[in-house]
Design an enzyme around this catalytic site. Structure first.
Site, PDB file in Angstrom:
ATOM      1  CB  CYS A   2      -1.023   0.119   1.115  1.00 31.71           C
ATOM      2  SG  CYS A   2      -1.996  -1.495   1.502  1.00 31.71           S
ATOM      3  NE  ARG A  27       4.437   1.575  -1.639  1.00 33.93           N
ATOM      4  CZ  ARG A  27       5.556   1.106  -1.320  1.00 33.93           C
ATOM      5  NH1 ARG A  27       6.483   1.347  -2.129  1.00 33.93           N
ATOM      6  NH2 ARG A  27       5.478   0.282  -0.188  1.00 33.93           N
ATOM      7  CD1 TRP A  74      -1.866  -5.896  -2.669  1.00 29.88           C
ATOM      8  CD2 TRP A  74      -2.511  -4.580  -4.512  1.00 29.88           C
ATOM      9  NE1 TRP A  74      -2.070  -6.789  -3.512  1.00 29.88           N
ATOM     10  CE2 TRP A  74      -2.345  -6.255  -4.723  1.00 29.88           C
ATOM     11  CE3 TRP A  74      -2.959  -3.956  -5.409  1.00 29.88           C
ATOM     12  CZ2 TRP A  74      -2.680  -6.808  -6.341  1.00 29.88           C
ATOM     13  CZ3 TRP A  74      -3.674  -4.739  -6.889  1.00 29.88           C
ATOM     14  CH2 TRP A  74      -3.053  -6.033  -7.022  1.00 29.88           C
ATOM     15  CG  ASN A 100       2.644  -1.281   2.944  1.00 23.73           C
ATOM     16  OD1 ASN A 100       2.135  -2.252   2.498  1.00 23.73           O
ATOM     17  ND2 ASN A 100       3.745  -1.020   2.521  1.00 23.73           N
ATOM     18  N   GLY A 101       1.379  -3.578   5.064  1.00 24.44           N
ATOM     19  CA  GLY A 101       2.204  -4.846   5.666  1.00 24.44           C
ATOM     20  C   GLY A 101       0.878  -6.010   5.992  1.00 24.44           C
ATOM     21  CD  GLU A 481       5.763 -18.486 -16.999  1.00 28.02           C
ATOM     22  OE1 GLU A 481       4.711 -19.221 -17.491  1.00 28.02           O
ATOM     23  OE2 GLU A 481       5.970 -17.259 -16.409  1.00 28.02           O
ATOM     24  CE  LYS A 485       6.442 -14.252 -18.133  1.00 32.97           C
ATOM     25  NZ  LYS A 485       5.376 -15.391 -17.865  1.00 32.97           N
ATOM     26  CD  GLU A 488       3.991 -12.975 -21.326  1.00 32.74           C
ATOM     27  OE1 GLU A 488       3.175 -12.308 -21.546  1.00 32.74           O
ATOM     28  OE2 GLU A 488       4.422 -13.752 -20.336  1.00 32.74           O
ATOM     29  CG  HIS A 504       8.175 -38.494 -30.194  1.00 30.28           C
ATOM     30  ND1 HIS A 504       8.079 -39.681 -30.617  1.00 30.28           N
ATOM     31  CD2 HIS A 504       8.909 -38.602 -28.856  1.00 30.28           C
ATOM     32  CE1 HIS A 504       8.537 -40.648 -29.809  1.00 30.28           C
ATOM     33  NE2 HIS A 504       8.736 -40.223 -28.823  1.00 30.28           N
ATOM     34  CE  LYS A 603      -0.093  -8.341 -14.634  1.00 32.53           C
ATOM     35  NZ  LYS A 603       1.066  -9.329 -14.782  1.00 32.53           N
TER      36      LYS A 603
END
Ligand code: AGP
Length: 619
Positions: A2, A27, A74, A100-101, A481, A485, A488, A504, A603
């Site tokens: 946050c 944030r 957040w 924040n935390g 993955e 990465k 994209e 194969h 996103k």
């Protein structure tokens, strides 16, 4: 995470706090609030959504204040709504606090406060702090904060004001950053310097375990144990853009480097080492219900689908529970066979992906138990599930998902641990697995500290047109993955394959222009992977190996090797993915790509592409 801002001085606090808060919107931005002191009156305004929404809620009276605190949220505990927005106030509405935390022992503190007759008003962990300050208040706000914090476990950056202490802000830090800004007859406190840079570049960073009392012409720092501290003021030369990215060139690189902390946060307060079992209260399932599960269906998209595949290996091997993984975009149009003892798990960083949401709604319609592994608290998927686990990875700004992926894998490891300990896993196995998990953050730090060799490899291959990524077992999804990465963010065509699948078909692609990334860790299939590497090298393929520290054999068999620390084999994806994230990042930068916002991508894919309804009407 946050955003926190505080101001006390000669000017009107309201506008300074709001403009500072807007600098911190990266944030966290699901709700915002402000507390202003005018004489002995405390005024609090909060609103869901962006800071501009909260601005509309402010009254004219709140313009006159010269002292206040503000917060952009957040959410980690409690949905993003007005009640849960910060600042939180005590029962007498004399003290306001922003945080924040994550307060790890907030449940125990909540029960303590209720026994003391306190009426809790929110679902947040933060609220317990302001009531503790109030309970400990005996005339000094600083001492009340100090005494309250001695009862708290977890992480915090907090700022507190009281109508009994006009012109004073008390702030404290443990695990979440706080910085004091020094002005002329005015002082500031904030989560980072971007909130105050337009007013001052002279700052003092608080350290963990420190409290600061701020007035217009002074600031006094002491430890929680009440030892006076003095820090030398620093002059900040960063630009605002650099500060939001904390000095990194892109949010993606910042988020890759945040992973030691975000993996810690994914586990924070969730490990019972003594009994060798994780605890995930959000699943809303009793042990008996967990024991009855005989099939798990995981549905997701993209990177989240890759972590789901890793979840399959973890859960089937540790808990022996049949686990299937489906692309959400496919699942939503199939007629899957689901019985009473099947649980559907949706994995989504954003919690808004249309395909995943639709697939989960489909399962709910059939009366299934639906769980969510989600990063954004209060997102649509989070709200519609019967239970779930928040990733606590903080806002992921880069379109290419990195820290959310490792947080998903960490949480899936915890789920496998719980299901295993419900069945045949021993206390000792559970303890060893959780202890290995606890070591992962520092091991990620080791890999991140050795970024230069990866940059050099990126320099060698950044002009390639194709890449192949190979892995076996639980590292096959990591190969997928790594390929995602790269493609994209660098727009290089890349494919992930099970290493044994080469013969194969894909082996026809191998030549000197085809870099091949191979995850070749010291495990039960090492020798077989070495054979696959030989097949590639025999056709002049360029091999980049991800290998286990201490493996001296592999260096002579490949063109490049990146080492990762040794860990429990089912946790290796948390480490083997890190070099692949960095390789993709550096190649994309060298190709001049827009790393944080790659072309054609969003996103969060909250819409379904294509006119599917027309096709259905033809059938
Ligand atoms: C990952 O790097 C991509 N940006 C994308 O595949 C993403 O993982 C996918 O769209 C799913 O998003 P979600 O986790 O928010 O549901």
């Amino acid at each position: 995470m946050c955003g926190i801002v505080g101001y006390v001085g000669k000017r009107k606090a309201r506008d300074i706090l709001i403009s500072g808060l807007k600098r911190l919107e990266y944030r966290g931005y699901d709700s915002a609030g402000i507390a202003l002191l005018a004489d002995d009156d405390l005024m609090v305004s909060k609103a869901v959504g962006k800071i501009s929404q909260m601005e509309l809620a402010l009254s004219e009276a709140e313009r006159e204040s010269i002292c206040g605190i503000a917060h952009t949220r957040w959410a980690t505990h409690g949905a993003p709504n007005e009640v849960n927005a910060h600042p939180h106030t005590d029962s007498a509405n004399e003290i306001a606090l922003v945080h924040n935390g994550i307060i790890e022992n907030y449940r125990t503190l909540r029960e303590f406060l209720v026994r003391k007759g306190v009426t809790m008003r929110t679902q947040t962990d933060t609220e317990v702090l302001v009531h503790l300050v109030s309970l400990n208040y005996r005339g000094s706000l600083t001492e009340a904060v100090r005494d309250a914090l001695t009862q708290v476990e977890g992480t915090y950056g907090i700022a507190v004001v009281s109508s009994k202490h006009a012109g004073e802000i008390v702030a404290a830090r443990m695990g979440s950053p706080l910085v004091v800004g020094i002005g002329d007859d005015e002082n500031f406190v904030a989560s980072d310097v971007s909130a105050m840079l337009e007013h001052t570049n002279r700052v003092v960073y608080l350290e963990d375990g420190e409290i600061v009392t701020i007035t217009p012409d002074n600031y006094r720092i002491s430890t929680i144990q009440n030892v006076e501290i003095s820090h030398k003021a620093q002059e900040i030369s960063w630009t605002l853009d650099q500060i939001e990215k904390e000095g990194y060139d892109h949010f993606m690189l910042k988020e890759i480097h945040e992973q030691p902390d975000t993996v810690r946060n994914a586990m924070r307060g969730r490990l019972n080492i003594e009994e060798g079992i994780a605890r995930l209260n959000g699943l809303n399932m009793q042990y008996e219900e967990l024991r009855r599960i005989n099939r798990i269906l995981i549905t997701a998209c993209g990177t989240s689908w890759h972590s789901a595949l890793i979840g399959k290996y973890l859960i089937e091997e540790i808990a022996r529970v049949s686990t299937e993984v489906e692309y959400a975009s496919e699942f939503r149009y199939r007629s899957p066979i689901i019985d009473d003892n099947t649980v559907l798990v949706g994995i989504s960083q954003s919690g808004e992906t249309a395909d995943t949401l639709a697939a989960m709604r489909e399962a709910k319609k059939r009366g299934d138990m639906v769980l969510g592994l989600v990063n954004v608290v209060g997102s649509t998927i989070a709200r519609e599930t019967d239970g779930g686990v928040y990733l606590h990875a903080g806002p992921e700004i880069g379109v290419a998902s990195t820290k959310a992926f490792t947080a998903q894998v960490a949480v899936l490891s915890l789920i496998a641990n719980i299901l295993g300990r419900m069945r045949q896993s021993s206390v000792q196995f559970g303890q060893e697995m959780l202890q290995a998990l606890q070591r992962i953050p520092e091991q990620i730090e080791q890999i991140l500290a050795n970024e230069d060799p990866i940059k050099r490899i990126a320099r060698t291959y950044h002009k390639a047109n194709n890449f192949l990524y190979l892995g076996r077992g639980i590292n096959f999804p990591v190969a997928l993955e790594g390929a995602l990465k790269l493609k994209e963010i660098s727009y290089i065509h890349a494919e992930g394959y099970p290493a044994a699948e080469m013969k194969h078909g894909p082996i026809a692609l191998i030549d000197e222009n085809m870099p091949v990334v191979v995850i070749a860790l010291r495990d039960s299939v090492y020798d077989k992977v070495m054979l696959n590497i030989s097949e590639v090298r025999a056709r002049n393929g360029q091999v980049i190996a991800i290998a286990t520290e201490g493996d001296t054999e592999i260096a002579d068999r490949v063109n490049h090797v990146i080492y990762i620390p040794q860990t429990y084999r089912l946790l290796t994806p948390l480490l083997s993915v890190i070099p692949l994230q960095l390789l993709a990042y550096h190649i994309a930068v060298m190709r001049g790509c827009h790393v944080d916002q790659p072309r054609n991508l969003a996103k969060s894919v909250t819409v379904e592409q294509g006119p599917v309804d027309k096709v259905l009407s033809l059938s």
